[in-house]
Write an enzyme that holds these catalytic residues in place. Structure first.
Site, PDB file in Angstrom:
ATOM      1  N   LEU A  96     -30.618 -14.575  19.998  1.00 56.15           N
ATOM      2  CA  LEU A  96     -29.345 -14.780  21.207  1.00 56.15           C
ATOM      3  C   LEU A  96     -28.669 -15.996  21.161  1.00 56.15           C
ATOM      4  CD1 LEU A  96     -30.623 -12.498  23.971  1.00 56.15           C
ATOM      5  CD2 LEU A  96     -29.210 -12.023  21.998  1.00 56.15           C
ATOM      6  N   HIS A 112     -44.305 -11.584  23.044  1.00 52.94           N
ATOM      7  CA  HIS A 112     -44.289 -12.141  21.590  1.00 52.94           C
ATOM      8  C   HIS A 112     -45.962 -11.814  21.316  1.00 52.94           C
ATOM      9  CE1 HIS A 112     -43.756 -14.610  18.233  1.00 52.94           C
ATOM     10  NE2 HIS A 112     -44.749 -15.082  18.560  1.00 52.94           N
ATOM     11  N   THR A 144     -35.737 -18.382  26.632  1.00 53.09           N
ATOM     12  CA  THR A 144     -34.935 -19.662  26.861  1.00 53.09           C
ATOM     13  C   THR A 144     -34.227 -19.779  25.498  1.00 53.09           C
ATOM     14  OG1 THR A 144     -36.836 -21.220  26.209  1.00 53.09           O
ATOM     15  CG2 THR A 144     -36.424 -20.924  28.550  1.00 53.09           C
TER      16      THR A 144
HETATM   17  C1  GRF Z   1     -44.363  -6.024  19.351  1.00 50.01           C
HETATM   18  O1  GRF Z   1     -45.731  -6.290  18.725  1.00 50.01           O
HETATM   19  C2  GRF Z   1     -43.687  -7.101  20.187  1.00 50.01           C
HETATM   20  O2  GRF Z   1     -44.679  -7.887  20.593  1.00 50.01           O
HETATM   21  C3  GRF Z   1     -43.080  -7.683  18.990  1.00 50.01           C
HETATM   22  O3  GRF Z   1     -42.415  -6.697  18.306  1.00 50.01           O
HETATM   23  C4  GRF Z   1     -43.347  -5.588  18.429  1.00 50.01           C
HETATM   24  C5  GRF Z   1     -42.702  -4.456  18.877  1.00 50.01           C
HETATM   25  O4  GRF Z   1     -43.239  -3.212  19.013  1.00 50.01           O
HETATM   26  N1  GRF Z   1     -42.099  -8.596  19.577  1.00 50.01           N
HETATM   27  P1  GRF Z   1     -42.967  -2.063  19.664  1.00 50.01           P
HETATM   28  O5  GRF Z   1     -41.254  -1.788  19.197  1.00 50.01           O
HETATM   29  O6  GRF Z   1     -42.701  -2.565  21.157  1.00 50.01           O
HETATM   30  O7  GRF Z   1     -43.462  -0.994  19.337  1.00 50.01           O
END
Ligand code: GRF
Length: 217
Positions: A96, A112, A144
């Site tokens: 973003l 994450h 952020t």
């Molecule tokens: C997850 O591992 C999340 O941490 C990362 O992308 C993946 C998304 O998985 N940012 P989902 O779409 O929530 O199943």
């Protein structure tokens, strides 16, 4: 009880973290309600899951916009239409603009799949295996302008086991993602945890287990 916080979720794919948030928010007493799910991929599987749960959905492909700012403006328009007060990124694969992230400072969360600040960006499980770390995990943090750089609200660590591959490791981490993301949202929505001067404040319960050691002693 004060009014529930209105939360929009941004996704790009499967939506399993979105599902975990929807599940938590459906519990009585949870301080937030999910008012809409937005995807930059019109065919994201998570949109179907959200619609089946009776939640409003919207999608706009970022490819239809000339600039990042123009796409972000479309997202913000949708957030305004839903009257959202908090935003949760759940596997949302777009960066973003700084304006957007600044306007939503302290009101936008991301999950994450690594123990930040290790392994920012993509392919975190591959990176953890390549680095040979013995502990890996996931982080919920405030968003952020710095990619995957906002302060952590909660983290979960898992052991990396001999013989792990990206699939086994990501499955172990994902299980923990689904536990910690609803908790982080609960804390932020209730006001127990806040974003102040680039830091996370609020009472924290100490974890009584002294350490997670991997491999076992
Ligand atoms: C997850 O591992 C999340 O941490 C990362 O992308 C993946 C998304 O998985 N940012 P989902 O779409 O929530 O199943």
């Amino acid at each position: 009880m004060s009014a529930k916080k209105r939360v929009a979720i941004l996704i790009s794919g499967r939506g399993s973290n979105m599902e975990a948030l929807i599940g938590a928010a459906s519990q009585p007493g949870f301080p937030a309600e999910i008012v809409g799910v937005f995807s930059n991929k019109p065919d994201a599987k998570g949109l179907e899951t959200a619609a089946a749960a009776g939640i409003a959905t919207a999608s706009r492909s970022h490819r239809d916009f000339d600039s990042r700012e123009a796409f972000d403006a479309a997202i913000e328009e949708q957030l305004a239409a839903w009257n959202a007060g908090l935003v949760c990124h759940a596997g949302f694969m777009r960066i973003l603009s700084e304006g957007f992230t600044s306007r939503w400072a302290g009101k936008m969360l991301n999950i994450h799949p690594s123990l930040l600040p290790s392994f920012r960006g993509l392919h975190t499980h591959r990176a953890a295996l390549d680095a040979g770390v013995k502990l890996h995990g996931c982080t919920v943090h405030f968003v952020t302008p710095e990619l995957d750089g906002g302060p952590a609200i909660i983290q979960a660590a898992v052991p990396v086991m001999a013989g792990d591959n990206e699939d086994t490791l990501s499955a172990r981490v994902l299980e923990q993602e689904h536990r910690i993301y609803p908790k982080a949202l609960e804390w932020v929505a209730s006001g127990a945890v806040r974003y102040e001067d680039g830091k996370v404040t609020g009472p924290q319960r100490a974890n009584p287990s002294p350490a997670l050691v991997s491999p076992a002693l």
